[in-house]
Enzyme design. Structure first.
Site, short mmCIF file in Angstrom:
data_model
loop_
_atom_site.label_atom_id
_atom_site.label_comp_id
_atom_site.label_asym_id
_atom_site.label_seq_id
_atom_site.Cartn_x
_atom_site.Cartn_y
_atom_site.Cartn_z
N ARG A 172 0.82 -1.23 0.00
CA ARG A 172 0.00 0.00 0.00
C ARG A 172 0.85 1.27 0.00
O ARG A 172 0.37 2.34 -0.34
CB ARG A 172 -0.92 0.01 1.22
CG ARG A 172 -1.88 -1.15 1.27
CD ARG A 172 -2.83 -1.15 0.09
NE ARG A 172 -3.69 -2.33 0.11
CZ ARG A 172 -4.59 -2.58 -0.83
NH1 ARG A 172 -4.74 -1.77 -1.86
NH2 ARG A 172 -5.32 -3.66 -0.76
N GLU A 180 -9.00 6.73 -8.21
CA GLU A 180 -7.80 6.22 -7.56
C GLU A 180 -6.86 7.40 -7.35
O GLU A 180 -6.77 8.29 -8.20
CB GLU A 180 -7.14 5.13 -8.44
CG GLU A 180 -5.95 4.46 -7.78
CD GLU A 180 -5.49 3.20 -8.54
OE1 GLU A 180 -6.33 2.31 -8.80
OE2 GLU A 180 -4.29 3.13 -8.87
C1 3EB Z 1 -6.46 -1.79 -5.38
O1 3EB Z 1 -6.26 -1.31 -4.27
C2 3EB Z 1 -6.72 -0.83 -6.49
O2 3EB Z 1 -1.90 -3.64 -9.57
O3 3EB Z 1 -0.15 -2.46 -9.04
C3 3EB Z 1 -3.86 0.00 -6.82
C4 3EB Z 1 -2.47 0.11 -6.76
C5 3EB Z 1 -4.43 -0.96 -7.60
C6 3EB Z 1 -1.66 -0.76 -7.49
C7 3EB Z 1 -1.38 -2.68 -9.01
C8 3EB Z 1 -3.62 -1.84 -8.32
C9 3EB Z 1 -2.25 -1.74 -8.26
O4 3EB Z 1 -6.48 -3.01 -5.58
C10 3EB Z 1 -5.91 -1.08 -7.71
#
Ligand code: 3EB
Length: 334
Positions: free
Chosen positions: A215, A328
């Protein structure tokens, strides 16, 4: 009143004209948000990745990663273009459109992990992936983002690499484009969010292979400095593993901002052994991705209420990786 001292972010958002006038030697690499994607190329002797993220009539933007006046070396390796200055590596790659991007994604990520080993920049701290047709079905009927996650996940497994902060987001054309940053000496501490299941533990309903990312990543301070740099991954309206408030852009934006606040707050940083805590108005170099063009004014207003007035906020109208996600957001606490 307390005056916060916030360092300069390690990247800046420039107009295309501004970038053309920059002298090469302070630039490490750049990402061009424009109307056509393509493989990385050399501009001013530096790697530049063109992304199809801008619609006709929208302004183009260049995200410039700079170096602190150290000599820069550049090169190409298995399709990747890179530059490094003894401390930071910037590297970009591109995968042409194909029926299944999984194998090519695995190859490109393996090349990336081999490159960081060869050059000695082992601490990968931030990755971005821009995926054309991210929520579409491939020629084989599987979801493009799911294919991507399979290939990427294999590469992480095969090299046993840690998963850093990342963005996985739609693009308006051009297959899969990606770029990443790695550090030679500063340690990368990968962060999870107590409000969200780690992405690599998502259940199978979202695809055969959960996405490989953390994250956020905290890049520990240089020796003699007391502050590190916190990189916030692309963050969406997801609690546990489920999308919250499908169809409601206001609520999705609020949940997304609350997710970021929880990630960068003192409680969560303490959980990861990091001193201090940050708030939304500490974020810099913010990028906001909005699925529906008509939601841009709403999302911009909600974000402006939370972020510092001085901050660069770039907004792109592109798809998010799940069909029900409308927004996002990512940023950096320098
Ligand atoms: C999520 O939280 C939303 O596949 O590298 C956010 C950050 C998301 C990175 C990635 C995907 C990615 O799942 C999507």
């Amino acid at each position: 009143m307390r005056t916060k001292v916030i360092a300069k972010p390690p990247c800046s958002f420039r107009t295309a004209e501004d970038f053309a006038e920059l002298t090469g030697h302070t630039v490490l690499g750049a990402v061009r948000y424009t109307t056509r994607a393509g493989p990385p190329r050399w501009e001013h002797g530096r790697p530049v990745l063109p992304l199809h993220m801008v619609r006709p009539g929208e302004p183009e933007m260049v995200e410039v990663w700079s170096t602190e006046d150290r000599p820069v070396e550049t090169g190409e390796y298995r399709g990747l273009h890179y530059a490094h200055d003894g401390e930071v590596l910037f590297c970009a790659g591109h995968i042409s459109p194909s029926a299944d991007c999984g194998d090519a994604t695995r190859e490109a990520y393996l090349a990336a992990f081999d490159l960081v080993e060869r050059l000695g920049y082992r601490n990968v701290f931030r990755m971005w992936n821009m995926i054309d047709g991210i929520t579409d079905r491939s020629a084989y009927g599987t979801e493009v983002y799911a294919d991507f996650c399979v290939g990427r996940g294999r590469a992480f497994d095969e090299r046993g690499h840690d998963m850093p902060a990342s963005t996985g987001i739609g693009a308006l054309g051009g297959g899969v484009s990606f770029y990443f940053l790695a550090h030679r000496s500063r340690a990368a501490v990968h962060l999870e969010n107590p409000l969200q299941v780690p992405a690599h533990e998502y259940p199978r309903q979202y695809g055969p292979r959960p996405p490989s990312f953390a994250r956020g990543t905290y890049l520990a301070p240089e020796p003699g400095r007391d502050r590190g740099t916190l990189y916030v991954s692309g963050t969406a309206s997801i609690l546990d593993h489920a999308t919250v408030s499908p169809g409601d852009v206001v609520r999705q934006c609020q949940v997304t901002l609350a997710n970021i606040a929880a990630l960068i707050g003192a409680d969560n940083l303490a959980r990861h052994g990091i001193d201090g805590g940050y708030a939304l108005d500490d974020l810099r170099a913010i990028k906001v991705y909005v699925k529906r063009p008509e939601d841009v004014p709403t999302v911009t207003r909600l974000c402006r209420d939370e972020f510092s007035r001085r901050v660069d906020v770039a907004v792109f109208t592109v798809d998010v990786c799940r069909p029900d996600l409308l927004v996002e957001i990512e940023g950096i606490v320098p």
